[in-house]
Motif scaffolding. Sequence first.
Motif, PDB file in Angstrom:
ATOM      1  N   UNK A 294     -46.298 -16.361   9.993  1.00 55.04           N
ATOM      2  CA  UNK A 294     -44.878 -16.665   9.788  1.00 55.04           C
ATOM      3  C   UNK A 294     -44.624 -17.247   8.401  1.00 55.04           C
ATOM      4  N   UNK A 295     -45.538 -18.073   7.909  1.00 55.36           N
ATOM      5  CA  UNK A 295     -45.378 -18.658   6.569  1.00 55.36           C
ATOM      6  C   UNK A 295     -45.406 -17.562   5.505  1.00 55.36           C
ATOM      7  N   UNK A 296     -46.320 -16.616   5.654  1.00 57.70           N
ATOM      8  CA  UNK A 296     -46.394 -15.493   4.705  1.00 57.70           C
ATOM      9  C   UNK A 296     -45.119 -14.659   4.768  1.00 57.70           C
ATOM     10  N   UNK A 297     -44.623 -14.416   5.986  1.00 61.01           N
ATOM     11  CA  UNK A 297     -43.394 -13.629   6.138  1.00 61.01           C
ATOM     12  C   UNK A 297     -42.196 -14.346   5.519  1.00 61.01           C
ATOM     13  N   UNK A 298     -42.140 -15.662   5.664  1.00 63.60           N
ATOM     14  CA  UNK A 298     -41.071 -16.437   5.025  1.00 63.60           C
ATOM     15  C   UNK A 298     -41.111 -16.264   3.506  1.00 63.60           C
ATOM     16  N   UNK A 299     -42.301 -16.367   2.964  1.00 60.75           N
ATOM     17  CA  UNK A 299     -42.457 -16.235   1.511  1.00 60.75           C
ATOM     18  C   UNK A 299     -42.033 -14.854   1.037  1.00 60.75           C
ATOM     19  N   UNK A 300     -42.488 -13.812   1.734  1.00 61.00           N
ATOM     20  CA  UNK A 300     -42.093 -12.450   1.371  1.00 61.00           C
ATOM     21  C   UNK A 300     -40.581 -12.276   1.455  1.00 61.00           C
ATOM     22  N   UNK A 301     -39.974 -12.890   2.461  1.00 58.49           N
ATOM     23  CA  UNK A 301     -38.530 -12.769   2.618  1.00 58.49           C
ATOM     24  C   UNK A 301     -37.784 -13.285   1.405  1.00 58.49           C
ATOM     25  N   UNK A 302     -38.196 -14.446   0.904  1.00 58.74           N
ATOM     26  CA  UNK A 302     -37.505 -15.021  -0.257  1.00 58.74           C
ATOM     27  C   UNK A 302     -37.894 -14.332  -1.560  1.00 58.74           C
ATOM     28  N   UNK A 303     -39.011 -13.632  -1.566  1.00 59.96           N
ATOM     29  CA  UNK A 303     -39.369 -12.859  -2.755  1.00 59.96           C
ATOM     30  C   UNK A 303     -38.613 -11.537  -2.825  1.00 59.96           C
ATOM     31  N   UNK A 304     -38.352 -10.939  -1.673  1.00 59.84           N
ATOM     32  CA  UNK A 304     -37.745  -9.607  -1.652  1.00 59.84           C
ATOM     33  C   UNK A 304     -36.257  -9.614  -1.318  1.00 59.84           C
ATOM     34  N   UNK A 305     -35.771 -10.682  -0.678  1.00 56.95           N
ATOM     35  CA  UNK A 305     -34.353 -10.740  -0.279  1.00 56.95           C
ATOM     36  C   UNK A 305     -33.709 -12.039  -0.761  1.00 56.95           C
ATOM     37  N   UNK A 306     -34.094 -12.484  -1.932  1.00 58.87           N
ATOM     38  CA  UNK A 306     -33.672 -13.806  -2.410  1.00 58.87           C
ATOM     39  C   UNK A 306     -32.153 -13.945  -2.466  1.00 58.87           C
ATOM     40  N   UNK A 307     -31.482 -12.971  -3.040  1.00 61.28           N
ATOM     41  CA  UNK A 307     -30.029 -13.083  -3.217  1.00 61.28           C
ATOM     42  C   UNK A 307     -29.316 -13.169  -1.876  1.00 61.28           C
ATOM     43  N   UNK A 308     -29.729 -12.321  -0.947  1.00 53.90           N
ATOM     44  CA  UNK A 308     -29.090 -12.318   0.371  1.00 53.90           C
ATOM     45  C   UNK A 308     -29.350 -13.626   1.113  1.00 53.90           C
ATOM     46  N   UNK A 309     -30.574 -14.105   1.076  1.00 52.82           N
ATOM     47  CA  UNK A 309     -30.913 -15.325   1.815  1.00 52.82           C
ATOM     48  C   UNK A 309     -30.252 -16.556   1.201  1.00 52.82           C
ATOM     49  N   UNK A 310     -30.182 -16.605  -0.106  1.00 51.71           N
ATOM     50  CA  UNK A 310     -29.568 -17.766  -0.755  1.00 51.71           C
ATOM     51  C   UNK A 310     -28.048 -17.788  -0.599  1.00 51.71           C
ATOM     52  N   UNK A 311     -27.461 -16.655  -0.269  1.00 47.77           N
ATOM     53  CA  UNK A 311     -26.005 -16.609  -0.100  1.00 47.77           C
ATOM     54  C   UNK A 311     -25.563 -17.046   1.294  1.00 47.77           C
ATOM     55  N   UNK A 312     -26.515 -17.398   2.149  1.00 50.86           N
ATOM     56  CA  UNK A 312     -26.192 -17.811   3.512  1.00 50.86           C
ATOM     57  C   UNK A 312     -25.630 -19.239   3.522  1.00 50.86           C
ATOM     58  N   UNK A 313     -24.906 -19.604   4.576  1.00 48.94           N
ATOM     59  CA  UNK A 313     -24.340 -20.963   4.662  1.00 48.94           C
ATOM     60  C   UNK A 313     -25.425 -22.024   4.816  1.00 48.94           C
ATOM     61  N   UNK A 314     -25.034 -23.271   4.648  1.00 51.58           N
ATOM     62  CA  UNK A 314     -25.992 -24.381   4.685  1.00 51.58           C
ATOM     63  C   UNK A 314     -26.739 -24.458   6.012  1.00 51.58           C
ATOM     64  N   UNK A 315     -26.063 -24.117   7.095  1.00 50.35           N
ATOM     65  CA  UNK A 315     -26.709 -24.181   8.409  1.00 50.35           C
ATOM     66  C   UNK A 315     -27.944 -23.278   8.464  1.00 50.35           C
ATOM     67  N   UNK A 316     -27.884 -22.155   7.772  1.00 50.17           N
ATOM     68  CA  UNK A 316     -29.035 -21.246   7.755  1.00 50.17           C
ATOM     69  C   UNK A 316     -30.198 -21.880   6.996  1.00 50.17           C
TER      70      UNK A 316
END
Length: 500
Positions: A294-316
Amino acid sequence: MSDINKRDSMDAGISEITKKFADAQITQKDVEGATSQHLVSLTSLPPSVRNRIYSYVLDTELVNVGNPNVSYTHELTNNTLHFKASRPPFPICSSLFYVNKQISEESRLFFYSKNLWVRFEMYTADARHAKNLLEDSGVLFAVAREDVIVRSQQHALDMMLVEKNSNQKRATVMFPAQYLPRLINFMQQASQASSSWTRGHAIFLTLKEVHGTEIASVQGDLLEGFRALTGFSKAVVEGKEIIPGYADGLAESMMAETFDVDTWFNTLNDILSRGEDQKDKKEYKSSIQQCRTAIIALTYGYLTRAELLHSQPEAFHRRVQRLRYNLERTLSASLLAVASPSTNAKPLDWLTTPSISSSTRHHTATALLAAETASSHALSLSTDSPSPSSNPWYRSLPAELIPPNKDAWFTSEEKARAWLELGKAHYSLGECLFAAGDLERADRLLMEEAGLKPGDEVLMATRSEVKMWFERAREGIDWNVRPGSSLRKVALLAKNAHVK
């Protein structure tokens, strides 16, 4: 006493001198016997030195340093593409595989575990599609005969790409996993250029051999990158060593129409839940792999989908940080449990106990250091520490991609639990003074929380655990030992184990 006349050396006859010279001659056998005692061979070198030598002649990246680029030509024979390279794509020293039993086993293990080969097959009605994909993606691949590649048994991943249900195999190639991101990036660009590209393809991924490498790491290197792709008409992920639940989640993600943030988060949260369940069942090794996955998947998520993930609300972002905190804390607890059979006695007794093998000591040292790191990560997240040395995100992401965090997102009890795990890790590492300080902070935070939750049984049980570990740590303090020396001793042992 009888008189013995001593003869002067000048009186010695020529014949006697000749005889002495003959007796003093050194034969070839004497020379070989003397030099064999000082002969240095590859097997006599330390494992770390041998591994360094192997890297220069067997690492597919290092052997290409300074070499010109590879260009490919092709011909179509029996409806199948056959490629030729302008030079050997991977000029390794394969003769090491045939030196002797020891060198053969070591060099083969190094070669296959270091490079993790992928066998790629493409089925399409149009051979040009296979040619363009292989040549335009920038993948550096081997050009061995197809029958040789088909017989391969040591590669790590089988990858099959089928266009529009075609049964015509157009190409079969082999390449190291470090070139897999290029292929994935090419497919991602193709799907962005044409929305029907992935829908017209089916993909099949089969994990074959991990060669002793940690399964979570292998999944990260070979499979996690495919989560960047969506819209396949069919996706199958399988392999006997894949962590339970991982294959289904990845396949569903690859067949989804688009990447959905909530689905992605829920998938990772499910992995955490499985890790916690495995820990509760005392299946600690499985729990460790779930958490690391899960930690590796989290890291990949922010490497490949950074803009989308950072645009989420604070609750996310709050959910993400709390997920990472729970992953690190569960990982630390499972690692400590793995090491506990060796550390049940006084701290560091396992280093000198004759009944504990050197291999067990090495594994224990590695697990304890990893537990200390994971608990430090959990503490850093729960306190929103500004120090990058203990923040887990700084170790794997550029600063601009790190998700936001606030210490207000964590309760005093959660911070106390992080201090508790760190204290247990420090105690097991023989750093009792550090452990006592950690546990004192944990107790102070729990006292604050107790004022908010009077009579809470879980809180009271946690305080009792903290007090028990604090007493152990206080009794184990040796004022004659410099703080940090035990930690360095264990770190040296783990380092030596790593290079073997």
